[in-house]
Design an enzyme around this catalytic site. Structure first.
Site, PDB file in Angstrom:
ATOM      1  N   VAL A  59       3.406  88.077  23.396  1.00 34.57           N
ATOM      2  CA  VAL A  59       4.626  88.711  22.894  1.00 34.57           C
ATOM      3  C   VAL A  59       4.846  90.103  23.458  1.00 34.57           C
ATOM      4  O   VAL A  59       5.929  90.676  23.305  1.00 34.57           O
ATOM      5  CB  VAL A  59       4.628  88.770  21.345  1.00 34.57           C
ATOM      6  CG1 VAL A  59       4.771  87.390  20.748  1.00 34.57           C
ATOM      7  CG2 VAL A  59       3.381  89.492  20.832  1.00 34.57           C
ATOM      8  N   SER A 164       2.938  96.801   7.659  1.00 32.42           N
ATOM      9  CA  SER A 164       1.693  96.931   6.899  1.00 32.42           C
ATOM     10  C   SER A 164       1.852  98.042   5.884  1.00 32.42           C
ATOM     11  O   SER A 164       2.615  98.999   6.099  1.00 32.42           O
ATOM     12  CB  SER A 164       0.526  97.266   7.831  1.00 32.42           C
ATOM     13  OG  SER A 164      -0.616  97.668   7.101  1.00 32.42           O
ATOM     14  N   TYR A 177      -2.611 102.235  14.781  1.00 28.95           N
ATOM     15  CA  TYR A 177      -2.207 101.168  13.869  1.00 28.95           C
ATOM     16  C   TYR A 177      -1.077 101.598  12.935  1.00 28.95           C
ATOM     17  O   TYR A 177      -0.005 100.960  12.934  1.00 28.95           O
ATOM     18  CB  TYR A 177      -3.408 100.652  13.081  1.00 28.95           C
ATOM     19  CG  TYR A 177      -3.066  99.447  12.239  1.00 28.95           C
ATOM     20  CD1 TYR A 177      -2.931  98.200  12.823  1.00 28.95           C
ATOM     21  CD2 TYR A 177      -2.846  99.561  10.871  1.00 28.95           C
ATOM     22  CE1 TYR A 177      -2.590  97.084  12.073  1.00 28.95           C
ATOM     23  CE2 TYR A 177      -2.514  98.454  10.113  1.00 28.95           C
ATOM     24  CZ  TYR A 177      -2.380  97.215  10.714  1.00 28.95           C
ATOM     25  OH  TYR A 177      -2.026  96.118   9.964  1.00 28.95           O
ATOM     26  N   ALA A 179       0.906 104.071  13.248  1.00 31.95           N
ATOM     27  CA  ALA A 179       2.053 104.470  14.060  1.00 31.95           C
ATOM     28  C   ALA A 179       2.859 103.248  14.490  1.00 31.95           C
ATOM     29  O   ALA A 179       4.101 103.240  14.416  1.00 31.95           O
ATOM     30  CB  ALA A 179       1.589 105.252  15.286  1.00 31.95           C
ATOM     31  N   LYS A 181       2.918 100.283  13.039  1.00 31.19           N
ATOM     32  CA  LYS A 181       3.511  99.605  11.891  1.00 31.19           C
ATOM     33  C   LYS A 181       4.649 100.402  11.262  1.00 31.19           C
ATOM     34  O   LYS A 181       5.597  99.822  10.713  1.00 31.19           O
ATOM     35  CB  LYS A 181       2.425  99.303  10.860  1.00 31.19           C
ATOM     36  CG  LYS A 181       1.388  98.278  11.335  1.00 31.19           C
ATOM     37  CD  LYS A 181       2.042  96.937  11.634  1.00 31.19           C
ATOM     38  CE  LYS A 181       1.008  95.847  11.901  1.00 31.19           C
ATOM     39  NZ  LYS A 181       1.625  94.511  12.106  1.00 31.19           N
TER      40      LYS A 181
END
Length: 270
Positions: A59, A164, A177, A179, A181
């Site tokens: 993706v 999240s 992580y 950042a 989300k």
């Protein structure tokens, strides 16, 4: 819910929330294009399910994403739902092990009555930060961009982006992580405004601790510590989160939601 005969595209479908969502959408009558980078796991999980077409897909590759959606358009001629469930906690096995080690050291410090100290900011490389954003954030832009023209021609649809609870609270972790989300939430709101006149709804969910392979990359004592931060101190089943996603995908239940973030996080975020 009235989903019979409609078409959905689900990323991250080989396991966890993505797999549970693909299966539940199919149970509700949708034809599902299920995509994941892990070709063998994807085929094992969903390859034998009638009405589900599997797409091995990176993706983070915009050209590959465009081709996957073009195939869905050629085959079905419509797209009614997009679920962006693909994501990573850490960009490499080495980065994940460094996170595990840091979490264990933090717990040991707390047991000694000390304040944990972390160096995630200084220890994160440019490449690790970039790769996480490519998978967790850029990919959702690529799929949205590819899906929108088909949904416009279809007459509308629903997009659900998986973020999240880490995007909503402050917690010590590698900065890539939260950042990535949090970026999903901004993407969601901007796309919701732009696409509303076309009858396309765009929402996000921000789950807490879910019983997925990604969660179990952490030692059990770390998982138990995280659960202790929640008001509902247990892991959510992927199917619980999937039911929220399906709610948002269906016109008769989610038809008045757009630009929203729903956080099934056991009370971590209120």
């Amino acid at each position: 819910m009235k989903l019979e005969g409609r078409v959905a595209f689900v990323t991250g479908a080989a396991s966890g929330i993505g797999q549970a969502t693909a299966l539940l959408l199919r149970e509700e009558g949708m034809l599902v294009a299920a995509a994941d980078l892990d070709k063998s796991r994807l085929k094992e999980a969903l390859g034998g399910v009638e009405g589900v077409t599997v797409f091995p897909l990176d993706v983070s590759d915009s050209a590959a994403v465009n081709e996957a959606f073009a195939q869905v358009d050629r085959f079905h001629g419509r797209l009614d739902a997009l679920v962006n469930a693909a994501g990573i906690n850490a960009p490499t096995p080495e980065a994940n092990q460094a996170l595990v080690d840091a979490n264990v050291r933090g717990l040991e410090a707390m047991k000694r009555g000390e304040t944990p100290r972390f160096d995630f900011l200084e220890d994160t490389s440019d490449e690790d930060f970039r790769r996480t954003l490519e998978v967790n954030l850029f990919s959702q832009f690529y799929t949205l961009r590819a899906a929108a023209p088909i949904m416009k021609r279809t007459g509308g649809g629903s997009v659900v982006n998986v973020s999240s609870v880490a995007a909503l609270i402050g917690a010590a972790m590698p900065l890539y992580y939260p950042a990535s989300k949090a970026g999903v939430l901004g993407l969601t709101r901007a796309a919701a405004v732009e696409l509303a006149p076309y009858g396309i709804r765009v929402n996000a969910i921000a789950p807490g601790a879910v019983d997925t392979p990604l969660m179990h990359q952490q030692p059990d004592e770390v998982v138990q510590f995280l659960l202790g931060l929640q008001k509902i101190p247990r892991l959510a089943a992927p199917e619980e989160i999937a039911r929220t996603i399906v709610f948002l995908c269906a016109d008769d239940t989610g038809g008045y939601y757009t630009g929203q973030t729903i956080s099934p996080s056991g009370g971590t975020y209120m």
